[in-house]
Design a protein around this motif. Sequence first.
Motif, mmCIF file in Angstrom:
data_model
loop_
_atom_site.group_PDB
_atom_site.id
_atom_site.type_symbol
_atom_site.label_atom_id
_atom_site.label_comp_id
_atom_site.label_asym_id
_atom_site.label_seq_id
_atom_site.Cartn_x
_atom_site.Cartn_y
_atom_site.Cartn_z
ATOM 1 N N PRO A 98 3.898 5.378 1.992
ATOM 2 C CA PRO A 98 4.820 5.617 0.882
ATOM 3 C C PRO A 98 6.266 5.272 1.258
ATOM 4 N N ASP A 106 0.031 4.190 -1.093
ATOM 5 C CA ASP A 106 -0.740 5.404 -0.823
ATOM 6 C C ASP A 106 -0.710 5.740 0.667
ATOM 7 N N ARG A 107 -1.007 4.748 1.497
ATOM 8 C CA ARG A 107 -1.037 4.996 2.940
ATOM 9 C C ARG A 107 0.353 4.929 3.563
ATOM 10 N N ASP A 111 0.841 -1.198 0.000
ATOM 11 C CA ASP A 111 0.000 0.000 0.000
ATOM 12 C C ASP A 111 0.878 1.250 0.000
#
Length: 368
Positions: free
Chosen positions: A166, A163-164, A161
């Motif tokens: 980086p 996005d959450r 993930d």
Amino acid sequence: MICAGKKTGRFSAALALLATLAGLPAWAQETLTVVSWGGVYEAAQRAALFEPFTAETGIEIEALTYGGGLPALERRAKAERWDLVDMFEDEAIAACEAGLLRPIEPEAVAVVHPEAGLETDFLPGAFRDCSLAQNVFATVMAYDQRAFPGLKPVRVEDFFDLDRFPGKRAVERSPDLILEWALLAEGVPAGQIYDLLSTDRGLRLAFRKLDTIRDAIVWWEDVARPAEMLRDGEASMAMGYNGRFFAMARDQGAPITLVWDGRIIGYDVWAIPASSQQPELAERFLRFATQPEQLASLAELIPYGPARNSALQLVGLHPNTNIPMKDQLPNAPQHGPRFLIRDSTWYAHTEALRQRRFDAWLAESAGG
């Protein structure tokens, strides 16, 4: 010069006579060549196994380092006179089938516990035709605490993930284990992972998930690198061995946190190369090194679980930090219910398929 030679010969003969009178075995002054993984792991082996064995028997240990794999065994074992080699279980299975290892008998390489038989004291499947399990390790996810001051990664899904969470992902340059994580992150139950990876559909699904972090991957090949990459800020998350992450945080104060969810547990084994000229001496070392006290001593230095139950009960505190080491072992129950047992037989028989698909995926990345 002649007199000096005679004196030397007489001195050697006198030493041999003293050894005989003392009841020491004929090979007591010989050297055993043991091949392992280097770094903090080998340092722990040296303290818990090699040095005590030498102190008890007078037999010196020459420790060599390798990076695993059958090619190294084929190329170096005979030339460098390897007597014992520390291996992943799946590689030992493949090496045994290729005739590169000596068969072993459980009674010849392990001391029976007075209150338990070998088969019940050692973990299930610990004895193979050519190898003996010594400890349990885990491939785990770890992260740099500085990269995530707020929300923390807690699941394998978080590794994929961006996005959450980086940042760069440190991944071994291999199809091994990352494909299992990819399927776990897609919601595949642990018990179905290897069956699915045996199909084209399963491989496509795993590589499709790996595509989601393709541009964030930084590759490693040396097992010491993932912990170093977190310490140095080269990656925000990494896959690697639990003992290496633990040692980096303990010894250097690196801001590293382990995530036990989705851990992949495997056996580390001892094996005797077919080219060894000292198999009886190697077996003597194995009888010593796999005693409950020695296995517990190793686990107190680096958190790899002993492969026999009687040893697990003896694991206490780390000798320098007083950390309760039983809590740090991969098979500690408090680490959560989602884990995967590495299927060594599957690994031993699918290497060519896995590597071919992985190389094709890498080529796609290079072409893009």
